[in-house]
Design an enzyme around this catalytic site. Structure first.
Site, mmCIF file in Angstrom:
data_model
loop_
_atom_site.group_PDB
_atom_site.id
_atom_site.type_symbol
_atom_site.label_atom_id
_atom_site.label_comp_id
_atom_site.label_asym_id
_atom_site.label_seq_id
_atom_site.Cartn_x
_atom_site.Cartn_y
_atom_site.Cartn_z
ATOM 1 C CG ASP A 44 1.730 0.952 5.332
ATOM 2 O OD1 ASP A 44 1.189 0.874 6.361
ATOM 3 O OD2 ASP A 44 1.408 0.738 4.334
ATOM 4 C CD GLN A 60 1.468 6.042 3.489
ATOM 5 O OE1 GLN A 60 0.445 6.100 3.557
ATOM 6 N NE2 GLN A 60 2.370 6.452 2.657
ATOM 7 C CE1 TYR A 103 -3.880 6.994 1.647
ATOM 8 C CE2 TYR A 103 -4.763 4.814 0.771
ATOM 9 C CZ TYR A 103 -4.860 6.075 1.656
ATOM 10 O OH TYR A 103 -6.192 6.110 2.291
ATOM 11 N NE ARG A 163 -4.607 0.057 -0.068
ATOM 12 C CZ ARG A 163 -5.689 -0.293 -0.142
ATOM 13 N NH1 ARG A 163 -6.603 0.265 -1.169
ATOM 14 N NH2 ARG A 163 -6.475 -0.958 0.899
HETATM 15 C C1 FRU Z 1 -1.224 -0.498 4.694
HETATM 16 C C2 FRU Z 1 -2.051 0.604 4.053
HETATM 17 C C3 FRU Z 1 -1.747 0.501 2.548
HETATM 18 C C4 FRU Z 1 -1.896 1.741 2.155
HETATM 19 C C5 FRU Z 1 -1.420 2.627 3.605
HETATM 20 C C6 FRU Z 1 -2.341 4.010 3.729
HETATM 21 O O1 FRU Z 1 -1.285 -0.384 6.154
HETATM 22 O O2 FRU Z 1 -3.404 0.528 4.090
HETATM 23 O O3 FRU Z 1 -2.322 -0.451 1.637
HETATM 24 O O4 FRU Z 1 -1.151 2.352 1.018
HETATM 25 O O5 FRU Z 1 -1.519 1.948 4.475
HETATM 26 O O6 FRU Z 1 -1.699 4.638 4.896
#
Ligand code: FRU
Length: 489
Positions: A44, A60, A103, A163
């Site tokens: 993300d 991410q 996250y 989250r």
């Molecule tokens: C979406 C997700 C989010 C989470 C992140 C973890 O792709 O699952 O909900 O915060 O990726 O990498």
């Protein structure tokens, strides 16, 4: 104790150095104007913001492997979406709260500070604990300093699938919206409001989508002049003939949010993108523009991406500008993308033709318009002749359906995606073709599709337009494109 346990795992200096060694990219599958990393797994977009004269893009990132583990935040900055700072490790698991992952989250500027807000993921005896925390960007160091935990756990009645906070301001009040799941396993968005310096649970966002998947990830609330928009990524929607064809979806509802009643009056849910590889987008507002990045990839489908064997996985989309019109979001590549064009376009076309072909540069942008005339079915193919592979877009006018077809590709994910597309007489496609990432905007941004194709060998490609009867007119422009320029932060 956990400080120690994690101290050795994420060495910023070492990781940043390894990134520098890997850029510019060499592998023929690495994209040139789609953001990706030389190694690890990108997912993300996070913390999208404009701060101190620059756009900041966090994302991410697992720098240690190509699995969904060890989630950190990476960072790049840019003034123009063409020149980028070399990516760096910005935030990583370092204490008991986020030991199992930093996250997704968002960014917002207050005074002269870029605040980040993210989910601390932690597992104890197989139990998930999700806390939400603030951090502040330290431009001199290129890291996010961790601040206090602002929400320790999920509100009552919800599970720990809680989250992806994102902040918005509406009617002068400040809120966080988070993705969540009720104990009955229904996806929801919940709101927290900042009062006297602390964040308080305000309640669930009331929508008409009470039974709409088992989890909503990555919500963003955009209060636009034309109306309010909630972007989110619901999980657990059943695939239909013309919708929800990926494992997980990303889309929006548009309408009016009443922050006193926490009620969102909205129209239908629409998908933001119809391609195979699009999930968990995030958008932010700057100088009247709503700018979106999506993750090009799909959770739990890693086997569809052959780059894993080369040590990296996934990209981000190009930045898109969103425009709300009559309850629908239109998306267009950001104006800045024009700077990738190398010189004047090659023009091509024909009148009363059943088929034409046009050679393409390996990085190309194509604007294509087909006046259908008597044709009922039109195909637009990207043909990798020497590899004996092609990618096909087929438009069937009788049922107003566009099909994306990757079945003639040998490597990576294949299959088809279908969606309805209303075309009166002119079908319009705006195609960006990077080395493996493709993004297409249909009918001036009414629909979009992002996905990868991995030709088996380096080969020239050709755009071939054909139809069941003579097309009245084919008009095209094709540009050769360049790519990102990398520089020190
Ligand atoms: C979406 C997700 C989010 C989470 C992140 C973890 O792709 O699952 O909900 O915060 O990726 O990498």
């Amino acid at each position: 104790m956990s400080e120690e346990r994690f101290a050795g795992k994420f060495d910023k200096r070492e990781i940043d150095t390894k990134v520098r060694e890997g850029i510019p990219f060499h592998h023929r599958w690495h994209n040139a104007f789609h953001f990706e990393m030389p190694f690890g797994l990108v997912n993300d977009p996070n913390g999208l913001s404009w701060f101190a004269g620059k756009y900041h893009i966090f994302f991410q990132w697992n720098p240690l492997g190509v699995e969904h583990k060890h989630k950190c935040w990476g960072h790049v900055e840019t003034e123009d979406f063409v020149h980028y700072s070399l990516p760096e490790l910005a935030l990583w698991p370092s204490d008991v709260h986020d030991k199992d992952g930093c996250y997704s989250g968002a960014g917002f500027v207050e005074g002269d500070v870029l605040h980040l807000v993210y989910t601390c993921n932690r597992k104890e005896d197989g139990r998930r604990i999700s806390a939400q925390r603030l951090a502040s960007w330290q431009p001199e160091k290129g890291i996010a300093a961790k601040d206090e935990i602002i929400i320790e756990h999920e509100p009552q009645g919800y599970t720990a699938h809680f989250r992806d906070p994102s902040r918005f301001v509406k009617d002068g009040r400040e809120f966080l919206v988070l993705g969540s799941q009720t104990e009955a396993e229904k996806g929801r968005a919940v709101l927290y409001e900042k009062k006297e310096g602390a964040w308080h649970f305000a309640g669930e966002l009331k929508t008409e989508l009470s039974d709409f998947g088992y989890m909503w990830e990555c919500p963003t609330l955009l209060p636009l002049a034309e109306g309010d928009v909630l972007l989110f990524s619901p999980q657990g929607l059943p695939a239909g003939d013309y919708r929800w064809q990926n494992l997980y979806q990303s889309g929006y509802v548009a309408g009016r949010l009443d922050v006193d009643a926490l009620e969102f009056q909205h129209g239908a849910f629409h998908e933001l993108d119809r391609g195979f590889d699009f999930y968990a987008p995030q958008a932010f507002l700057h100088e009247g523009r709503a700018i979106l990045f999506g993750w090009m990839g799909m959770p739990e489908r890693e086997e569809e991406y052959p780059t894993a064997e080369e040590g990296w996985l996934f990209s981000l989309t190009m930045p898109r500008e969103l425009r709300l019109q009559d309850g629908r979001l239109f998306s267009a590549p950001l104006e800045e993308m024009k700077a990738f064009r190398k010189g004047a376009p090659q023009k091509f076309g024909a009148v009363h033709a059943e088929e034409i072909g046009q050679m393409l540069a390996e990085k190309a942008e194509i604007e294509l318009s087909l006046v259908l005339g008597d044709a009922q079915e039109a195909h637009i193919d990207i043909v990798y002749a020497e590899a004996g592979e092609y990618l096909r877009f087929s438009y069937d006018r009788r049922c107003a359906v566009m099909t994306l077809d990757r079945t003639a590709m040998k490597l990576g994910g294949r299959g088809m995606r279908r969606f309805r597309l209303a075309v009166r007489d002119t079908l319009k496609l705006h195609i960006y073709r990077d080395k493996t990432a493709i993004e297409v905007f249909f009918q001036d941004g009414e629909e979009a599709a992002s996905f990868f194709v991995f030709p088996t060998k380096e080969t020239a490609s050709q755009l071939v337009v054909s139809a069941d009867r003579k097309l009245e007119k084919i008009e095209g422009k094709a540009w050769e494109l360049g790519g990102f320029e990398w520089k020190e932060r």
